[in-house]
Design a protein around this motif. Sequence first.
Motif, PDB file in Angstrom:
ATOM      1  N   UNK A   1      49.671  37.669  30.532  1.00  0.00           N
ATOM      2  CA  UNK A   1      50.703  36.711  30.920  1.00  0.00           C
ATOM      3  C   UNK A   1      50.557  36.251  32.369  1.00  0.00           C
ATOM      4  N   UNK A   2      49.411  36.483  32.949  1.00  0.00           N
ATOM      5  CA  UNK A   2      49.154  36.096  34.337  1.00  0.00           C
ATOM      6  C   UNK A   2      48.293  34.830  34.360  1.00  0.00           C
ATOM      7  N   UNK A   3      48.102  34.287  35.545  1.00  0.00           N
ATOM      8  CA  UNK A   3      47.338  33.040  35.670  1.00  0.00           C
ATOM      9  C   UNK A   3      45.834  33.263  35.712  1.00  0.00           C
ATOM     10  N   UNK A   4      45.387  34.474  35.977  1.00  0.00           N
ATOM     11  CA  UNK A   4      43.948  34.717  36.049  1.00  0.00           C
ATOM     12  C   UNK A   4      43.389  35.127  34.691  1.00  0.00           C
ATOM     13  N   UNK A   5      42.094  34.905  34.548  1.00  0.00           N
ATOM     14  CA  UNK A   5      41.375  35.295  33.327  1.00  0.00           C
ATOM     15  C   UNK A   5      40.578  36.560  33.611  1.00  0.00           C
ATOM     16  N   UNK A   6      40.574  37.506  32.681  1.00  0.00           N
ATOM     17  CA  UNK A   6      39.690  38.656  32.857  1.00  0.00           C
ATOM     18  C   UNK A   6      38.268  38.265  32.442  1.00  0.00           C
ATOM     19  N   UNK A   7      37.256  38.855  32.970  1.00  0.00           N
ATOM     20  CA  UNK A   7      37.344  39.899  33.993  1.00  0.00           C
ATOM     21  C   UNK A   7      37.611  39.318  35.378  1.00  0.00           C
ATOM     22  N   UNK A   8      38.275  40.111  36.195  1.00  0.00           N
ATOM     23  CA  UNK A   8      38.549  39.763  37.590  1.00  0.00           C
ATOM     24  C   UNK A   8      37.398  40.349  38.402  1.00  0.00           C
ATOM     25  N   UNK A   9      36.601  39.504  39.012  1.00  0.00           N
ATOM     26  CA  UNK A   9      35.357  39.977  39.638  1.00  0.00           C
ATOM     27  C   UNK A   9      35.612  40.830  40.879  1.00  0.00           C
ATOM     28  N   UNK A  10      34.668  41.699  41.151  1.00  0.00           N
ATOM     29  CA  UNK A  10      34.742  42.518  42.356  1.00  0.00           C
ATOM     30  C   UNK A  10      34.717  41.634  43.597  1.00  0.00           C
ATOM     31  N   UNK A  11      33.930  40.566  43.568  1.00  0.00           N
ATOM     32  CA  UNK A  11      33.880  39.649  44.714  1.00  0.00           C
ATOM     33  C   UNK A  11      35.241  39.011  44.968  1.00  0.00           C
ATOM     34  N   UNK A  12      35.918  38.592  43.897  1.00  0.00           N
ATOM     35  CA  UNK A  12      37.259  38.003  44.050  1.00  0.00           C
ATOM     36  C   UNK A  12      38.245  39.041  44.566  1.00  0.00           C
ATOM     37  N   UNK A  13      38.118  40.275  44.090  1.00  0.00           N
ATOM     38  CA  UNK A  13      38.993  41.357  44.555  1.00  0.00           C
ATOM     39  C   UNK A  13      38.746  41.655  46.028  1.00  0.00           C
ATOM     40  N   UNK A  14      37.499  41.688  46.434  1.00  0.00           N
ATOM     41  CA  UNK A  14      37.174  41.944  47.844  1.00  0.00           C
ATOM     42  C   UNK A  14      37.739  40.847  48.737  1.00  0.00           C
ATOM     43  N   UNK A  15      37.638  39.596  48.302  1.00  0.00           N
ATOM     44  CA  UNK A  15      38.186  38.480  49.072  1.00  0.00           C
ATOM     45  C   UNK A  15      39.710  38.585  49.156  1.00  0.00           C
ATOM     46  N   UNK A  16      40.353  38.887  48.026  1.00  0.00           N
ATOM     47  CA  UNK A  16      41.810  39.029  47.988  1.00  0.00           C
ATOM     48  C   UNK A  16      42.269  40.130  48.939  1.00  0.00           C
ATOM     49  N   UNK A  17      41.642  41.302  48.851  1.00  0.00           N
ATOM     50  CA  UNK A  17      42.019  42.447  49.680  1.00  0.00           C
ATOM     51  C   UNK A  17      41.823  42.111  51.159  1.00  0.00           C
ATOM     52  N   UNK A  18      40.758  41.422  51.473  1.00  0.00           N
ATOM     53  CA  UNK A  18      40.483  41.024  52.864  1.00  0.00           C
ATOM     54  C   UNK A  18      41.576  40.074  53.358  1.00  0.00           C
TER      55      UNK A  18
END
Length: 185
Positions: free
Chosen positions: A38-55
């Motif tokens: 029910x979220x706006x993103x599609x799985x899989x959520x990439x590690x690169x996208x996660x690293x950018x988000x966390x940063x």
Amino acid sequence: MTAAEALLSAKRLVLRRFRSEDARAFAAYRSEPEVARYQTWEPPFSLAAAEEFVREVGSLDPAEPGWFQYAVEAGGVLIGDVGVHLHHNRRQADIGYTIATAHQGNGYATEAVGRVLEHLVVERGLHKVSAECDARNERSAKLLQRLGFRLEGHLVEHTWTKGEWTDDLLFGLLAREWRTIRHER
């Protein structure tokens, strides 16, 4: 974790800033089909996208207008996140949350969102907190209602996401309502 790293704490949880080492766990739970459903993103959520988000979110100030994301930790493990969008008037906010599938059904979302509400309404003096969810997400709607949110609207075929029109439910909670609920418990 040091006490300085914890922004908020609850009975079983610590709500803190995201750290670079959270990226892998963040990508993992956001890649779970049931979490992303029910979220706006599609799985899989990439590690690169996660690293950018966390940063990006790791250095944001939760007292400033805009989105801030709390990392939710239980027993030293990242289990989810709670997002708060503080309006420019600093008196209203929108809230959202995600909990990893393995940790759902344990009351963690209720505890985390409840602690953030307490912080926003009682400690920071906000007037109103709002939330919205896909109308099919019954668990999320029940969580909001359990915390005292009132259903304020049902928007029919309002959001185009993942190839379909979806209905949105709008919820609101006033500070005075939260204080009443808090005292009744």
